[in-house]
Design an enzyme around this catalytic site. Sequence first.
Site, short mmCIF file in Angstrom:
data_model
loop_
_atom_site.label_atom_id
_atom_site.label_comp_id
_atom_site.label_asym_id
_atom_site.label_seq_id
_atom_site.Cartn_x
_atom_site.Cartn_y
_atom_site.Cartn_z
N LYS A 232 0.80 -1.23 0.00
CA LYS A 232 0.00 0.00 0.00
C LYS A 232 0.84 1.29 0.00
CE LYS A 232 -4.14 -1.84 2.25
NZ LYS A 232 -5.16 -1.61 3.26
N ASP B 285 -10.01 2.98 2.27
CA ASP B 285 -10.15 2.29 3.56
C ASP B 285 -10.80 3.20 4.61
OD1 ASP B 285 -9.08 -0.22 2.92
OD2 ASP B 285 -7.02 0.44 3.28
#
Length: 279
Positions: A69, A105
């Site tokens: 990420k 997220d």
Amino acid sequence: MDSYTVLYGVIGDPIRHSKSPVMLNRAFREAGINGAYAAFHVTPDKLGEAIAGIRALGFRGLNVTIPHKIEVMKHLDDIHPGAKAAGAVNTIVNEGGRLIGYNTDGIGYVRSLKEEAEPNLAGRRIVVLGAGGASRGILWALAQENPAKLMLANRTEEKARELAGAFASEFEIEPVAWSDLREACRGADVVINTTSVGMSPNADETPIDPTWLKPGAVASDLIYNPLKTKFVREAEAGGCRGHGGLGMFIYQGAYAFEYWTGQSAPVGVMREAVMASFN
Ligand code: NAP
């Protein structure tokens, strides 16, 4: 699939546990979109080649999971401000050859919290437990909702102070010592566990004593394995409203679907598909 099928996927290491293909292929089918979504096991030494492959093959979108990420950001053409603030990218949109990085997220978590537990976060007092990777994006997304107070506690207290300091020019986060959490929780409207405490196989642990929360407050947990943690269960027994982590997973995927397709995500069937795959 035919010659017009548009490709999507998720990369990670490990990846075979991922529920994203089941969830997103169901979403494409429901929305009548000719798309296909697969999971790719990409090790860190192959990350650059994988992203070059996405460009060459014209994938429309990609999800990125642990451990890529942060590292993936240097392979992209642009990063959305929300992903910059979160310090990580979990969704890539291919805009005619330009790869744009987003983070869904934190905003996925907040959408789930609002849809499933507390529709109005403005003016609320919120305590966040944990200052790890997930916490950062969630703090940013919570701050966009104008809470009355955002408090942050971490076992390693220095990390909470550092994270609060990193956001200081944009909004205020009050670092709270772990030993002062009882009082902070007593006055909070929402308490969010972003630590890994209570996750299977240590499902009999809680990050704090759930009886510290006042009745009516929201006890929220990012963990979805188990679907309802001991923290949420025991807080509910004391009169709190419980909120588990599955919604965060569903809504981070819903946002990705919406960025890729421009259509609203069929959240209900996405949840059904994930639940069925658990069973
Ligand atoms: P991470 O970066 O490893 O951070 C872990 C956090 O937990 C740190 O704040 C750490 O504190 C704290 N912690 C660990 N053991 C502890 C203990 N015994 N007592 C108190 N605090 C403790 O992990 P992450 O990526 O942020 O993920 C955190 C959790 O969120 C995981 O359970 C993960 O499964 C879940 N998650 C869920 C979703 C979803 O879609 N629902 C998405 C992402 C993550 P220290 O700094 O002191 O070590």
